[in-house]
Motif scaffolding. Structure first.
Motif, PDB file in Angstrom:
ATOM      1  N   TYR A   1      48.958 -46.049  24.107  1.00 38.56           N
ATOM      2  CA  TYR A   1      49.857 -46.831  24.953  1.00 38.56           C
ATOM      3  C   TYR A   1      49.980 -48.273  24.456  1.00 38.56           C
ATOM      4  CZ  TYR A   1      52.212 -46.239  29.453  1.00 38.56           C
ATOM      5  OH  TYR A   1      53.127 -46.053  30.441  1.00 38.56           O
ATOM      6  N   ALA A   2      48.929 -48.757  23.800  1.00 37.04           N
ATOM      7  CA  ALA A   2      48.977 -50.115  23.253  1.00 37.04           C
ATOM      8  C   ALA A   2      50.074 -50.249  22.199  1.00 37.04           C
ATOM      9  CB  ALA A   2      47.628 -50.502  22.669  1.00 37.04           C
ATOM     10  N   THR A   3      50.519 -49.140  21.627  1.00 36.64           N
ATOM     11  CA  THR A   3      51.592 -49.159  20.632  1.00 36.64           C
ATOM     12  C   THR A   3      52.839 -49.836  21.189  1.00 36.64           C
ATOM     13  OG1 THR A   3      50.729 -47.132  19.650  1.00 36.64           O
ATOM     14  CG2 THR A   3      53.002 -47.693  19.127  1.00 36.64           C
ATOM     15  N   ALA A   4      53.181 -49.563  22.442  1.00 40.83           N
ATOM     16  CA  ALA A   4      54.355 -50.189  23.062  1.00 40.83           C
ATOM     17  C   ALA A   4      54.144 -51.688  23.233  1.00 40.83           C
ATOM     18  CB  ALA A   4      54.656 -49.544  24.407  1.00 40.83           C
ATOM     19  N   LEU A   5      52.952 -52.087  23.649  1.00 42.16           N
ATOM     20  CA  LEU A   5      52.665 -53.514  23.831  1.00 42.16           C
ATOM     21  C   LEU A   5      52.716 -54.243  22.493  1.00 42.16           C
ATOM     22  CD1 LEU A   5      49.711 -53.145  26.348  1.00 42.16           C
ATOM     23  CD2 LEU A   5      52.122 -53.561  26.859  1.00 42.16           C
ATOM     24  N   GLU A   6      52.181 -53.630  21.447  1.00 40.56           N
ATOM     25  CA  GLU A   6      52.208 -54.239  20.116  1.00 40.56           C
ATOM     26  C   GLU A   6      53.635 -54.344  19.591  1.00 40.56           C
ATOM     27  OE1 GLU A   6      47.820 -52.392  19.061  1.00 40.56           O
ATOM     28  OE2 GLU A   6      49.637 -51.367  18.383  1.00 40.56           O
ATOM     29  N   ALA A   7      54.442 -53.308  19.786  1.00 38.92           N
ATOM     30  CA  ALA A   7      55.842 -53.344  19.338  1.00 38.92           C
ATOM     31  C   ALA A   7      56.619 -54.421  20.091  1.00 38.92           C
ATOM     32  CB  ALA A   7      56.495 -51.978  19.537  1.00 38.92           C
ATOM     33  N   MET A   8      56.372 -54.550  21.393  1.00 36.72           N
ATOM     34  CA  MET A   8      57.041 -55.573  22.190  1.00 36.72           C
ATOM     35  C   MET A   8      56.645 -56.971  21.699  1.00 36.72           C
ATOM     36  SD  MET A   8      57.409 -55.692  26.333  1.00 36.72           S
ATOM     37  CE  MET A   8      55.693 -55.387  26.565  1.00 36.72           C
ATOM     38  N   ALA A   9      55.366 -57.177  21.388  1.00 35.59           N
ATOM     39  CA  ALA A   9      54.908 -58.472  20.880  1.00 35.59           C
ATOM     40  C   ALA A   9      55.566 -58.790  19.539  1.00 35.59           C
ATOM     41  CB  ALA A   9      53.389 -58.485  20.752  1.00 35.59           C
ATOM     42  N   ARG A  10      55.730 -57.775  18.667  1.00 34.11           N
ATOM     43  CA  ARG A  10      56.406 -58.003  17.369  1.00 34.11           C
ATOM     44  C   ARG A  10      57.854 -58.424  17.579  1.00 34.11           C
ATOM     45  NH1 ARG A  10      53.440 -53.468  15.927  1.00 34.11           N
ATOM     46  NH2 ARG A  10      55.218 -52.087  16.244  1.00 34.11           N
TER      47      ARG A  10
ATOM     48  N   ILE B   1      59.169 -59.902  20.223  1.00 34.23           N
ATOM     49  CA  ILE B   1      59.179 -61.243  20.816  1.00 34.23           C
ATOM     50  C   ILE B   1      58.934 -62.285  19.729  1.00 34.23           C
ATOM     51  CG2 ILE B   1      57.925 -62.779  22.379  1.00 34.23           C
ATOM     52  CD1 ILE B   1      57.528 -60.252  24.180  1.00 34.23           C
ATOM     53  N   ALA B   2      57.963 -62.032  18.849  1.00 34.37           N
ATOM     54  CA  ALA B   2      57.668 -62.962  17.755  1.00 34.37           C
ATOM     55  C   ALA B   2      58.854 -63.053  16.796  1.00 34.37           C
ATOM     56  CB  ALA B   2      56.403 -62.527  17.015  1.00 34.37           C
ATOM     57  N   ALA B   3      59.492 -61.919  16.499  1.00 30.97           N
ATOM     58  CA  ALA B   3      60.651 -61.911  15.599  1.00 30.97           C
ATOM     59  C   ALA B   3      61.815 -62.706  16.188  1.00 30.97           C
ATOM     60  CB  ALA B   3      61.082 -60.479  15.304  1.00 30.97           C
ATOM     61  N   ALA B   4      61.873 -62.807  17.508  1.00 35.84           N
ATOM     62  CA  ALA B   4      62.934 -63.584  18.166  1.00 35.84           C
ATOM     63  C   ALA B   4      62.611 -65.079  18.187  1.00 35.84           C
ATOM     64  CB  ALA B   4      63.156 -63.072  19.588  1.00 35.84           C
ATOM     65  N   GLY B   5      61.444 -65.459  17.654  1.00 35.52           N
ATOM     66  CA  GLY B   5      61.104 -66.875  17.541  1.00 35.52           C
ATOM     67  C   GLY B   5      60.094 -67.383  18.541  1.00 35.52           C
TER      68      GLY B   5
ATOM     69  N   THR C   1      56.343 -67.758  20.358  1.00 33.56           N
ATOM     70  CA  THR C   1      54.950 -67.749  19.949  1.00 33.56           C
ATOM     71  C   THR C   1      54.230 -66.681  20.762  1.00 33.56           C
ATOM     72  OG1 THR C   1      54.996 -70.107  19.448  1.00 33.56           O
ATOM     73  CG2 THR C   1      52.829 -69.114  19.796  1.00 33.56           C
ATOM     74  N   VAL C   2      53.552 -65.792  20.078  1.00 33.64           N
ATOM     75  CA  VAL C   2      52.781 -64.746  20.738  1.00 33.64           C
ATOM     76  C   VAL C   2      51.313 -65.029  20.464  1.00 33.64           C
ATOM     77  CG1 VAL C   2      52.297 -62.271  20.847  1.00 33.64           C
ATOM     78  CG2 VAL C   2      54.642 -63.067  20.466  1.00 33.64           C
ATOM     79  N   THR C   3      50.528 -65.157  21.523  1.00 26.33           N
ATOM     80  CA  THR C   3      49.104 -65.431  21.397  1.00 26.33           C
ATOM     81  C   THR C   3      48.349 -64.260  22.004  1.00 26.33           C
ATOM     82  OG1 THR C   3      49.539 -67.799  21.613  1.00 26.33           O
ATOM     83  CG2 THR C   3      47.268 -67.074  21.921  1.00 26.33           C
ATOM     84  N   LEU C   4      47.647 -63.526  21.161  1.00 22.90           N
ATOM     85  CA  LEU C   4      46.874 -62.375  21.622  1.00 22.90           C
ATOM     86  C   LEU C   4      45.397 -62.745  21.706  1.00 22.90           C
ATOM     87  CD1 LEU C   4      48.612 -59.647  19.436  1.00 22.90           C
ATOM     88  CD2 LEU C   4      49.119 -60.271  21.800  1.00 22.90           C
ATOM     89  N   GLY C   5      44.667 -62.069  22.558  1.00 21.79           N
ATOM     90  CA  GLY C   5      43.228 -62.302  22.668  1.00 21.79           C
ATOM     91  C   GLY C   5      42.901 -63.637  23.291  1.00 21.79           C
ATOM     92  N   ALA C   6      43.782 -64.139  24.140  1.00 24.74           N
ATOM     93  CA  ALA C   6      43.560 -65.430  24.781  1.00 24.74           C
ATOM     94  C   ALA C   6      43.840 -65.304  26.272  1.00 24.74           C
ATOM     95  CB  ALA C   6      44.464 -66.491  24.160  1.00 24.74           C
ATOM     96  N   GLU C   7      43.301 -66.230  27.038  1.00 24.40           N
ATOM     97  CA  GLU C   7      43.475 -66.240  28.482  1.00 24.40           C
ATOM     98  C   GLU C   7      44.441 -67.354  28.876  1.00 24.40           C
ATOM     99  OE1 GLU C   7      40.739 -67.287  32.407  1.00 24.40           O
ATOM    100  OE2 GLU C   7      39.790 -66.975  30.466  1.00 24.40           O
ATOM    101  N   LEU C   8      45.447 -67.027  29.672  1.00 25.10           N
ATOM    102  CA  LEU C   8      46.364 -68.029  30.197  1.00 25.10           C
ATOM    103  C   LEU C   8      45.641 -68.752  31.323  1.00 25.10           C
ATOM    104  CD1 LEU C   8      49.180 -69.326  30.304  1.00 25.10           C
ATOM    105  CD2 LEU C   8      49.823 -67.523  31.925  1.00 25.10           C
ATOM    106  N   VAL C   9      45.458 -70.064  31.181  1.00 26.77           N
ATOM    107  CA  VAL C   9      44.704 -70.817  32.186  1.00 26.77           C
ATOM    108  C   VAL C   9      45.573 -71.769  32.986  1.00 26.77           C
ATOM    109  CG1 VAL C   9      42.507 -70.609  30.987  1.00 26.77           C
ATOM    110  CG2 VAL C   9      43.993 -72.561  30.488  1.00 26.77           C
TER     111      VAL C   9
END
Length: 137
Positions: free
Chosen positions: A83-92, A94-98, A100-108
């Motif tokens: 299922y993570a495949t969809a999340l990874e594809a979506m992140a790619r 979003i990044a391709a559209a310009g 910033t994608v930050t993975l492995g971080a907490e929004l504070v």
């Protein structure tokens, strides 16, 4: 459900992917079905014969979706891709559209910016992100 995908498990000479939590969807679900189908990820029926999703729910419960349940697959093996495949594809995308994608971080925090001096439109939100190392940006 929550998504947690474990990859590279050996199964019959193939790398197998196991999802803990979310692992199947009905295409008539707006999320995640719309996202997975829009990303054109390869999928296959979860159950042999592709029965209605309503048949997968034991009585007296009702399931509001009828399209057969599906899972994302690796087209080379037909095995689940996770299922993570969809999340990874979506992140790619979003990044391709310009963006910033930050993975492995907490929004504070989310704070308004000052405007053009900050390089953003007035009132555009700024995100404070805590990195894996613990520092906030």
């Amino acid at each position: 459900g929550r998504t947690y995908t474990v990859r590279d498990l050996a199964l019959g000479g193939h790398n197998f992917t196991l999802d803990v939590g979310a692992y199947r969807f009905s295409p008539d679900m707006h999320l995640p079905g719309d996202v997975i189908l829009k990303l054109a990820l390869p999928t296959a029926c979860y159950e042999p014969g592709c029965p209605s999703a309503k048949k997968d729910m034991p009585k007296p419960f009702q399931f509001n979706y009828s399209a057969p349940l599906r899972r994302i697959i690796d087209p080379a093996t037909g095995l689940p891709a996770g299922y993570a495949t969809a999340l990874e594809a979506m992140a790619r995308e979003i990044a391709a559209a310009g963006a910033t994608v930050t993975l492995g971080a907490e929004l504070v925090g989310i704070e308004p910016r000052g405007g053009a001096a900050d390089g953003a439109a007035a009132g555009a939100p700024a995100l404070r992100i805590k990195s894996a190392a613990g520092g906030a940006t």
